[in-house]
Write a protein that holds these residues in place. Structure first.
Motif, mmCIF file in Angstrom:
data_model
loop_
_atom_site.group_PDB
_atom_site.id
_atom_site.type_symbol
_atom_site.label_atom_id
_atom_site.label_comp_id
_atom_site.label_asym_id
_atom_site.label_seq_id
_atom_site.Cartn_x
_atom_site.Cartn_y
_atom_site.Cartn_z
ATOM 1 N N LEU A 1 -28.778 14.987 6.235
ATOM 2 C CA LEU A 1 -29.227 15.178 7.480
ATOM 3 C C LEU A 1 -29.954 15.702 8.277
ATOM 4 N N PRO A 2 -31.355 14.892 7.944
ATOM 5 C CA PRO A 2 -32.083 16.099 8.246
ATOM 6 C C PRO A 2 -32.366 16.053 9.664
ATOM 7 N N TYR A 3 -31.723 15.197 10.579
ATOM 8 C CA TYR A 3 -31.698 14.946 12.080
ATOM 9 C C TYR A 3 -31.209 16.292 13.112
ATOM 10 N N LEU A 4 -30.575 16.419 12.199
ATOM 11 C CA LEU A 4 -29.378 18.272 13.218
ATOM 12 C C LEU A 4 -30.681 19.312 12.716
ATOM 13 N N VAL A 5 -30.019 20.348 13.212
ATOM 14 C CA VAL A 5 -30.331 21.667 12.908
ATOM 15 C C VAL A 5 -28.887 22.270 12.337
ATOM 16 N N THR A 6 -29.535 22.454 10.974
ATOM 17 C CA THR A 6 -28.666 23.286 9.852
ATOM 18 C C THR A 6 -29.095 24.362 9.451
ATOM 19 N N THR A 7 -28.141 25.703 9.853
ATOM 20 C CA THR A 7 -28.515 26.904 9.233
ATOM 21 C C THR A 7 -27.705 27.449 8.160
ATOM 22 N N PRO A 8 -27.039 27.925 7.548
ATOM 23 C CA PRO A 8 -26.522 28.577 6.915
ATOM 24 C C PRO A 8 -25.570 29.846 7.270
ATOM 25 N N GLU A 9 -26.175 30.367 8.192
ATOM 26 C CA GLU A 9 -25.164 31.322 9.527
ATOM 27 C C GLU A 9 -24.723 30.612 10.029
ATOM 28 N N LYS A 10 -25.076 29.296 10.505
ATOM 29 C CA LYS A 10 -23.874 28.555 11.241
ATOM 30 C C LYS A 10 -23.157 27.856 10.484
ATOM 31 N N VAL A 11 -23.171 27.524 9.288
ATOM 32 C CA VAL A 11 -21.947 26.452 8.682
ATOM 33 C C VAL A 11 -20.880 28.058 8.245
ATOM 34 N N ALA A 12 -21.528 29.249 7.813
ATOM 35 C CA ALA A 12 -20.234 30.839 7.411
ATOM 36 C C ALA A 12 -20.027 30.709 8.863
ATOM 37 N N TRP A 13 -20.603 30.363 10.425
ATOM 38 C CA TRP A 13 -19.927 31.289 11.150
ATOM 39 C C TRP A 13 -18.931 29.862 11.706
ATOM 40 N N VAL B 1 -16.697 28.080 9.758
ATOM 41 C CA VAL B 1 -15.656 28.574 9.054
ATOM 42 C C VAL B 1 -14.796 30.115 9.259
ATOM 43 N N ALA B 2 -15.810 30.935 9.973
ATOM 44 C CA ALA B 2 -14.804 31.858 9.889
ATOM 45 C C ALA B 2 -14.743 32.260 11.502
ATOM 46 N N ASN B 3 -14.714 31.798 12.620
ATOM 47 C CA ASN B 3 -14.809 31.634 13.901
ATOM 48 C C ASN B 3 -14.137 30.653 14.547
ATOM 49 N N ALA B 4 -13.822 29.548 13.832
ATOM 50 C CA ALA B 4 -13.069 28.541 14.341
ATOM 51 C C ALA B 4 -11.732 28.615 15.015
ATOM 52 N N PRO B 5 -10.925 28.227 16.093
ATOM 53 C CA PRO B 5 -9.677 28.320 16.458
ATOM 54 C C PRO B 5 -9.250 28.299 15.512
ATOM 55 N N ALA B 6 -7.747 29.269 15.175
ATOM 56 C CA ALA B 6 -7.165 28.293 14.123
ATOM 57 C C ALA B 6 -6.386 27.667 14.329
ATOM 58 N N ALA B 7 -6.159 27.304 16.292
ATOM 59 C CA ALA B 7 -5.975 25.996 16.048
ATOM 60 C C ALA B 7 -6.622 24.649 15.947
ATOM 61 N N ARG B 8 -7.670 24.909 15.380
ATOM 62 C CA ARG B 8 -8.179 23.546 15.104
ATOM 63 C C ARG B 8 -7.768 23.361 13.559
ATOM 64 N N ARG B 9 -7.997 24.373 12.932
ATOM 65 C CA ARG B 9 -7.465 23.871 11.152
ATOM 66 C C ARG B 9 -9.297 23.893 11.150
ATOM 67 N N TYR B 10 -9.605 24.639 11.217
ATOM 68 C CA TYR B 10 -11.390 24.032 10.308
ATOM 69 C C TYR B 10 -11.636 24.319 9.072
ATOM 70 N N ARG B 11 -11.662 23.208 8.069
ATOM 71 C CA ARG B 11 -12.267 23.780 6.810
ATOM 72 C C ARG B 11 -13.153 23.285 5.958
ATOM 73 N N VAL B 12 -14.025 23.747 5.957
ATOM 74 C CA VAL B 12 -15.006 23.451 4.259
ATOM 75 C C VAL B 12 -14.529 23.117 3.264
ATOM 76 N N PHE B 13 -14.818 22.397 2.554
ATOM 77 C CA PHE B 13 -14.972 21.885 1.160
ATOM 78 C C PHE B 13 -15.852 21.516 0.171
ATOM 79 N N VAL B 14 -16.010 22.147 -0.802
ATOM 80 C CA VAL B 14 -17.114 21.725 -1.960
ATOM 81 C C VAL B 14 -16.910 21.316 -3.019
ATOM 82 N N ALA B 15 -17.925 20.558 -3.541
ATOM 83 C CA ALA B 15 -17.647 20.140 -4.438
ATOM 84 C C ALA B 15 -18.488 20.005 -5.901
#
Ligand SMILES: CC(C)(COP(=O)(O)OP(=O)(O)OC[C@H]1O[C@@H](n2cnc3c(N)ncnc32)[C@H](O)[C@@H]1OP(=O)(O)O)[C@@H](O)C(=O)NCCC(=O)NCCS
Length: 304
Positions: free
Chosen positions: A24-36, A38-52
């Motif tokens: 998705l080169p149309y987005l603005v993505t950074t490693p800091e944003k990805v890590a943030w 995961v670490a800071n989503a509200p608990a109720a969001r149950r946000y998870r990232v999976f890697v293959a």
């Protein structure tokens, strides 16, 4: 080669960001944003990232969680991205299964997925039981060469930076959430609690509070244009919104114009955004600036 799907670790930030950037080169993505996220989503969001991984190399990722800002409970987002050279070997299917299992176990009854308009991507989700809904366009403005419209501030209007609201960002919350209720979108965004808004939007590391611009009329924060950046060259308009009572007066154009002028002056060379294909006013505004569509995306949905 052995395929492994596992949960994200902080050390995967760069690899996950790279996968999203390639797909998705149309987005603005950074490693800091990805890590943030995961670490800071509200608990109720149950946000998870999976890697293959194939033999220890990250070749795909899935991002999944519940939608918090909708009054209709049980809705989830599930987004799968696989590097082009590793497609057709079960990576996407394994990631999708992990993501769907997770949101289902978290109480989701439906999953939404944002899918690029190519036969491979559409075919993948359709084979997995997803049905196509709304479409939107990624758009791009070459800020390095764009001749931005002149900035003419009408009497009675003051342009402020979001950083001026740091002591009390609540007026921006009111503005953002009223506008979000009226944005044409696949999911009704009609129930964002203030604490979640602070956590998910105001506290983001990529929100540039100096470039995010607010049009204030008689002391009322009436319109804004939000800027998220990679801190170097790429600028993303996450949201532009105007209070209902103030629409049709040029305030969204004004706020976004000031933000773009300041971004250009700060050295940003690419302005990017995404608009629903039925959002007439926002498409008109972005056409006025000279944005060009770069790709189409569909929202697909599956009842779990
Ligand atoms: C989109 C939004 C921010 C526009 O705010 P605004 O302050 O009314 O915008 P402006 O007055 O600066 O400009 C609106 C432009 O859209 C045009 N417009 C309005 N309705 C339109 C429609 N249905 N179809 C096409 N163009 C339309 C207006 O004519 C105007 O262009 P003009 O100045 O060339 O005449 C506002 O409608 C809003 O908050 N919507 C909900 C949130 C949203 O969808 N945000 C965008 C998310 S990507």
């Amino acid at each position: 080669m052995t395929l492994t799907v596992r949960e994200f670790r902080a050390a995967d930030s760069e690899a996950v960001s790279d996968v999203v950037r390639v797909v998705l080169p149309y987005l603005v993505t950074t490693p800091e944003k990805v890590a943030w996220e995961v670490a800071n989503a509200p608990a109720a969001r149950r946000y998870r990232v999976f890697v293959a991984e194939f033999d220890g190399r990250v070749v795909g990722t899935a991002r999944a969680g519940l939608i918090l800002d909708s009054a209709q409970p049980g809705q989830a987002t599930v987004n799968v991205n696989v590097l082009p050279e590793h497609r057709g070997r079960g990576v996407g299917g394994a990631l999708l299964a992990a993501a769907e299992n997770h949101v289902q176990a978290s109480g989701a009854v439906s999953a939404h997925s944002w899918v690029l308009d190519d036969a491979e991507s559409r075919g993948f989700v359709e084979r997995h039981g997803y049905q196509r809904g709304r479409s939107s366009k990624f758009q791009r403005l070459d800020l390095a060469v764009a001749a931005l419209p002149p900035l003419e501030i009408p009497p009675g209007v003051e342009l402020r930076a979001a950083s001026d609201f740091a002591g009390d960002p609540r007026p921006l919350y009111e503005l953002d959430t009223e506008a979000a209720r009226d944005e044409p979108s696949a999911v009704e965004l009609d129930a964002m609690p203030y604490q979640d808004w602070l956590a998910m939007y105001w506290d983001r590391p990529d929100l540039d509070r100096d470039l995010t611009t607010v049009a204030v009329v008689d002391g009322v924060a009436a319109a804004f244009s939000g800027a998220q950046t990679d801190g170097r060259t790429r600028y993303w308009s996450a949201m532009t919104g105007t209070l209902r009572a103030y629409r049709g007066r040029g305030l969204a154009k004004l706020a976004k114009n000031q933000s773009l002028h300041r971004a250009k002056a700060a050295g940003y060379t690419e302005a990017l955004t995404g608009n629903d294909d039925e959002n007439g006013p926002m498409l008109a505004i972005n056409r006025w600036f000279g944005y060009q569509p770069s790709a189409t995306e569909w929202v697909y949905k599956r009842d779990l």
